[in-house]
Each structure stands twice: as structure tokens, then as C-alpha cells.
Design an enzyme around this catalytic site. Structure first.
Site, PDB file in Angstrom:
ATOM      1  N   ASP A 159      44.615  38.582  30.330  1.00  0.00           N
ATOM      2  CA  ASP A 159      44.921  39.899  29.772  1.00  0.00           C
ATOM      3  C   ASP A 159      43.888  40.273  28.699  1.00  0.00           C
ATOM      4  O   ASP A 159      43.055  39.446  28.317  1.00  0.00           O
ATOM      5  CB  ASP A 159      46.354  39.872  29.200  1.00  0.00           C
ATOM      6  CG  ASP A 159      47.033  41.223  29.316  1.00  0.00           C
ATOM      7  OD1 ASP A 159      46.328  42.245  29.342  1.00  0.00           O
ATOM      8  OD2 ASP A 159      48.282  41.259  29.370  1.00  0.00           O
ATOM      9  N   GLU A 191      41.902  41.824  33.513  1.00  0.00           N
ATOM     10  CA  GLU A 191      42.300  43.185  33.139  1.00  0.00           C
ATOM     11  C   GLU A 191      41.147  43.886  32.409  1.00  0.00           C
ATOM     12  O   GLU A 191      41.363  44.848  31.677  1.00  0.00           O
ATOM     13  CB  GLU A 191      43.577  43.166  32.293  1.00  0.00           C
ATOM     14  CG  GLU A 191      44.759  42.588  33.026  1.00  0.00           C
ATOM     15  CD  GLU A 191      46.110  43.090  32.530  1.00  0.00           C
ATOM     16  OE1 GLU A 191      46.191  44.207  32.010  1.00  0.00           O
ATOM     17  OE2 GLU A 191      47.089  42.339  32.681  1.00  0.00           O
ATOM     18  N   TRP A 192      39.966  43.381  32.617  1.00  0.00           N
ATOM     19  CA  TRP A 192      38.771  43.887  31.932  1.00  0.00           C
ATOM     20  C   TRP A 192      38.617  45.410  32.048  1.00  0.00           C
ATOM     21  O   TRP A 192      38.586  46.115  31.024  1.00  0.00           O
ATOM     22  CB  TRP A 192      37.578  43.075  32.439  1.00  0.00           C
ATOM     23  CG  TRP A 192      36.206  43.493  32.069  1.00  0.00           C
ATOM     24  CD1 TRP A 192      35.829  44.504  31.221  1.00  0.00           C
ATOM     25  CD2 TRP A 192      34.992  42.877  32.520  1.00  0.00           C
ATOM     26  NE1 TRP A 192      34.466  44.556  31.125  1.00  0.00           N
ATOM     27  CE2 TRP A 192      33.921  43.574  31.910  1.00  0.00           C
ATOM     28  CE3 TRP A 192      34.696  41.818  33.379  1.00  0.00           C
ATOM     29  CZ2 TRP A 192      32.584  43.233  32.146  1.00  0.00           C
ATOM     30  CZ3 TRP A 192      33.363  41.480  33.601  1.00  0.00           C
ATOM     31  CH2 TRP A 192      32.327  42.189  32.989  1.00  0.00           C
ATOM     32  N   PRO A 193      38.553  45.983  33.279  1.00  0.00           N
ATOM     33  CA  PRO A 193      38.327  47.437  33.319  1.00  0.00           C
ATOM     34  C   PRO A 193      39.450  48.255  32.680  1.00  0.00           C
ATOM     35  O   PRO A 193      39.180  49.283  32.052  1.00  0.00           O
ATOM     36  CB  PRO A 193      38.186  47.755  34.810  1.00  0.00           C
ATOM     37  CG  PRO A 193      38.619  46.543  35.547  1.00  0.00           C
ATOM     38  CD  PRO A 193      38.552  45.381  34.627  1.00  0.00           C
ATOM     39  N   LEU A 194      40.674  47.800  32.799  1.00  0.00           N
ATOM     40  CA  LEU A 194      41.788  48.552  32.208  1.00  0.00           C
ATOM     41  C   LEU A 194      41.541  48.785  30.715  1.00  0.00           C
ATOM     42  O   LEU A 194      41.722  49.880  30.196  1.00  0.00           O
ATOM     43  CB  LEU A 194      43.088  47.778  32.420  1.00  0.00           C
ATOM     44  CG  LEU A 194      44.412  48.411  31.967  1.00  0.00           C
ATOM     45  CD1 LEU A 194      45.568  47.762  32.713  1.00  0.00           C
ATOM     46  CD2 LEU A 194      44.676  48.280  30.488  1.00  0.00           C
ATOM     47  N   TYR A 195      41.113  47.732  30.029  1.00  0.00           N
ATOM     48  CA  TYR A 195      40.908  47.855  28.584  1.00  0.00           C
ATOM     49  C   TYR A 195      39.579  48.508  28.236  1.00  0.00           C
ATOM     50  O   TYR A 195      39.381  48.949  27.113  1.00  0.00           O
ATOM     51  CB  TYR A 195      41.021  46.472  27.924  1.00  0.00           C
ATOM     52  CG  TYR A 195      42.449  45.960  27.922  1.00  0.00           C
ATOM     53  CD1 TYR A 195      43.321  46.288  26.886  1.00  0.00           C
ATOM     54  CD2 TYR A 195      42.942  45.191  28.978  1.00  0.00           C
ATOM     55  CE1 TYR A 195      44.643  45.854  26.887  1.00  0.00           C
ATOM     56  CE2 TYR A 195      44.255  44.756  28.999  1.00  0.00           C
ATOM     57  CZ  TYR A 195      45.099  45.093  27.947  1.00  0.00           C
ATOM     58  OH  TYR A 195      46.407  44.673  27.965  1.00  0.00           O
ATOM     59  N   ASP A 219      50.244  49.480  33.462  1.00  0.00           N
ATOM     60  CA  ASP A 219      51.249  48.597  34.071  1.00  0.00           C
ATOM     61  C   ASP A 219      52.168  49.390  34.994  1.00  0.00           C
ATOM     62  O   ASP A 219      52.578  50.498  34.662  1.00  0.00           O
ATOM     63  CB  ASP A 219      52.143  47.984  32.983  1.00  0.00           C
ATOM     64  CG  ASP A 219      51.383  47.015  32.102  1.00  0.00           C
ATOM     65  OD1 ASP A 219      50.168  46.855  32.282  1.00  0.00           O
ATOM     66  OD2 ASP A 219      52.041  46.411  31.232  1.00  0.00           O
TER      67      ASP A 219
END
Ligand code: GAL
Length: 430
Positions: A159, A191-195, A219
Site C-alpha cells: 500500500d 498501489e503506486w499509481p493510485l497514490y 477502493d
């Protein structure tokens, strides 16, 4: 644009953006179960022993997965999400499982899961803390990777909470290297691109080289509005994210929430069909010990799973929209095509859609074989370009079909195959 430049664009769009992370894993979208959406951070084992995050939950899920046909259907990974560790690292600085909820420790749990022929996934965070406030891996990447390898863990969901966003990429890459250095094949879910999206457009070439799948967006919740928002985001960014997917690395639109409380059966069919079209990991978050037979049948539907796991590994995308319908199409091996027609109108009754209006229908030449998979399985037999096939789609439901061209003239097929439409990725307005 000159012809040469045009050709370059075509070539770059036809092949995945980069080499995938070379750990031999996730050659097909990952299938399994992940606790988060259904069980969240329930750590209250005193009053809710059946549903709290404890070794018992994963052991029971694994038992059911073997007994009730899940494993046979392809679901393989049993994955722990947040809230498993103790708030303190041990004297050697290693992460340790909460001793009360995981009395046997993770290694023993992994042994148990492996004894069932399944694999174990675990969760950690690239930053100071996990999203729920447990110890993060920042400053401990090597140590944590080695700990997971020593425990015989098979997958890491990593995460991105509590991390300096400018250092996200570096963190994800370093953990990828640390996992690789253990010598144990550990599937790496990021979850790299999400953040990163709030900061800048992520570099999907680097992401694909680093991770086996990656979350791009919010999510998933147990609601149709949540599933819809994921589809809308995916379609809006498909030019950027679709080319990045392929064997070894996949876009992850988050868990399947089928079998819970928030989706009608039609909406569950929509999630299943579109997750297969999007070549998404199929990680269920539900209670397999108590699931209604229709949801179970849907999740275990072999024909849909075959689309998800197609050996060509191309992600599908939205090819047409209008009149409150969306058409999503995925090219499959052997020149076949999967077509999903989603009825976005949330009022009224079933509406008819003429499959001939789907952009990919052009592969049906001179003839093709059509199979309807959802909402009912139906062999529709041999059709031609001129056939008028009307499928009936319920509000917020999806019709799913496969089209198999019949032709001895391979060259002609090749010219017309769906990759041709892929490079002209304009939405058809229905
Ligand atoms: C979120 C993540 C979820 C879940 C949760 C745990 O950031 O996207 O999938 O892992 O953290 O706290």
C-alpha cells in the site's frame, strides 16, 4: 501525422508498453480472495471471533476454497490485507503478526494454506505506517521482504499510505528489488499509481517493470455507484492504462464484491463480466463460508473465467457508448472477441441492443459463431455481418458474448481482426 509517425503510434499501441516484471508470476490475471472489503479492520476477536482478522479466518476461507470448488475454478491466492501485524516490531526489527489473533504466526499459516494447494498473500505499506496505522515498511524494505520470504509468503500487496509522494516510485522499486533479492517468487501487487495520480501522470512503463499488478483508482465499496465509478475512471484513462497491461502485469480495478450486500444480481453480473473484459485480477472479497448459490455460480462461471484468463493477455476497453449503453470489447486468442454490453439506464425494464452495432462485430466476416454467456448461456450459432442479433439487457446489467470468426482466409481475418479497431481507439457513438 506522417505515415511513418502513424505507423509508430500503431505499433506502440499494439504491444504492451514495456517488459513486465520478470519474476515469472501473474502471466494471467491473479485469482484469489482478499479480506479487505468484506472484513475491513475488524480486530475484535472477543465479540466477533468468526469475522475478525485472525489466522482462523484465512484457514476457514482456504478450507472452503478447496471444498466448494473455488480452487478448482482457478482461485488460488488467500490474501491477508491490513491489520494483521502487531503494533510493535520484534527485537530484531522484524514485523510480527498480532500474537493473540495469529497465535501460530504467519509461517504456520502459510504452511497450512500450502497444504491445501493454495498460496498466501500478505499486506504491507511503502511508507511509515499502513493505512490503518500499523507499522510501515519505510526503512525496512530488505528486512520485510526477507521476513515474508522466510515465512514462505507468495504475494505482497504493498500500500502507499504515509509516504512522501515524491518518493513513491523509489520506494516501490526498492521493495520490488528487495523481493527479487530474496530469491523467492513473490507476486507483487502495488498501489503506486493510485497514490501518484494526484501528483502527476504515473510512468506505466516503470510500473509494469516493477509490479505484477497495480491499483489505479479508489477502493471498491459494496455498491453499484462504486463499481460504476471504477468503470468510468477506467474508460476515461484507457488510452494510458490499457497498453500497459499484459502477461506479467495488470491494471487492478480492485476486489470483486460479488456475494455481499450492495449489488443486485444484474450488477454482480456486470462486475464479473467487466472485470473479465478488463483482464483484472479476480480477487474476491466476500464470505465464502456463506454465499448465495447464484453469486457462487457467477464467480465460478467457467466461460467468464476463460475470458479473464485468456492466453493472449490483452486488456479490453470501452469501444462505444450512447443511448445509455456501453460496449466493452476484449480481443481473445484465436482471433476471437468478447463483447460486453452494459445497460447504464437505471430505470425501466430490459432493453434490446443490436450486437451488429458493436464496433468489434466487423470480425464476423464472412461468418462467425456467437455464444452468449450472460445473462444466460446460449449458443447462437453461425451468424454473418448482416445478422440482426438483439440481446436483452436489464438495467445496470450486462450481456456478455464471444464471437469466433469462421474463415479459412487467415490474411483476411488478420486485416479485420480486433487489433485493427484497437489502434483506431475512438468511441463509436451508438
Ligand atoms: C487502502 C487500500 C485498500 C486497503 C486499505 C487497508 O489504502 O487501497 O485496498 O488495503 O488501505 O487499510
Amino acid at each position: 501525422m506522417s505515415r511513418a509517425a502513424c505507423l509508430l503510434v500503431i505499433i506502440s499501441l499494439m504491444s504492451p508498453a514495456a517488459e513486465a516484471l520478470d519474476n515469472g508470476l501473474a502471466l494471467k490475471p491473479t485469482m484469489g480472495w482478499l479480506h479487505w472489503e468484506r472484513f475491513m479492520c475488524n480486530i475484535d476477536c472477543d465479540t466477533d471471533p468468526n469475522n475478525c482478522i485472525s489466522e482462523r479466518l484465512y484457514m476457514q476461507m482456504a478450507d472452503v476454497m478447496v471444498k466448494e470448488g473455488w480452487k478448482e475454478a482457478g482461485y488460488e491466492y488467500v490474501c491477508i490485507d491490513d491489520c494483521w501485524p502487531s503494533h510493535q516490531r520484534d527485537a530484531q526489527g522484524r514485523l510480527q503478526a498480532d500474537p493473540k489473533r495469529f497465535p501460530g504466526g504467519i509461517k504456520k499459516l502459510a504452511d497450512y494454506i500450502h497444504s491445501k494447494g493454495l498460496k498466501l498473500g500478505i499486506y504491507a505499506d511503502v511508507g511509515d505506517k499502513t493505512c490503518a496505522g500499523y507499522p510501515g515498511s519505510l526503512g525496512y524494505y530488505e528486512k520485510d521482504a526477507q521476513t515474508f520470504a522466510d515465512w514462505d509468503v507468495d504475494l505482497l500487496k504493498f500500500d502507499g499510505c504515509f509516504m512522501n509522494r515524491a518518493l513513491l516510485g523509489e520506494g516501490y522499486i526498492n521493495m520490488s528489488k528487495a523481493l527479487n533479492n530474496t530469491g523467492r517468487p513473490i507476486l507483487y501487487s502495488c498501489e503506486w499509481p493510485l497514490y501518484e495520480w494526484p501528483l502527476k501522470q504515473p510512468n506505466y512503463t516503470a510500473i509494469r517493470e516493477t509490479c505484477n499488478h497495480w491499483r489505479n483508482f479508489d477502493d471498491v465499496f459494496d455498491s453499484w455507484s462504486s463499481v460504476k465509478s471504477i468503470l468510468d475512471w477506467t474508460a476515461a484513462h484507457q488510452d494510458i492504462i490499457v497498453p500497459a497491461a499484459g502477461p506479467g502485469g495488470w491494471n487492478d480495478p480492485d476486489m470483486l464484491v460479488i456475494g455481499n450486500f450492495g449489488l443486485s444480481h444484474d450488477q454482480q453480473e456486470s462486475q464479473m463480466a467487466l472485470w473479465a473484459i478488463m483482464a483484472s485480477p479476480l480477487l474476491m472479497s466476500n464470505d465464502l463460508r456463506d454465499i448465495c448459490p447464484r453469486s457462487k455460480e457467477l464467480l465460478q462461471n467457467k466461460r467468464i473465467i476463460d475470458i479473464s484468463q485468456d492466453s493472449m493477455g490483452k486488456q479490453g476497453y470501452r469501444t462505444a457508448k450512447g443511448n445509455d449503453f456501453e460496449v466493452w470489447e476484449r480481443p481473445l486468442s484465436k482471433n476471437r472477441l468478447a463483447i460486453a454490453v452494459l445497460n447504464k439506464l437505471e430505470t425501466g425494464g430490459p432493453r434490446g441492443f443490436n450486437i451488429g452495432a458493436a464496433p468489434g462485430w466487423k470480425i464476423c466476416g464472412p461468418q462467425c459463431n456467437v455464444t452468449q454467456i450472460l445473462p444466460q448461456y446460449k449458443e447462437m450459432g453461425v451468424q454473418t455481418q448482416q445478422s440482426k442479433i438483439i440481446v436483452s439487457v436489464n438495467p445496470s446489467g450486462t450481456a456478455l458474448l464471444t464471437v469466433t470468426p469462421i474463415s479459412s482466409d487467415f490474411r483476411r481475418l488478420h486485416k479485420l481482426n480486433w487489433q485493427g479497431t484497437f489502434v483506431r481507439r475512438k468511441h463509436t457513438i451508438l
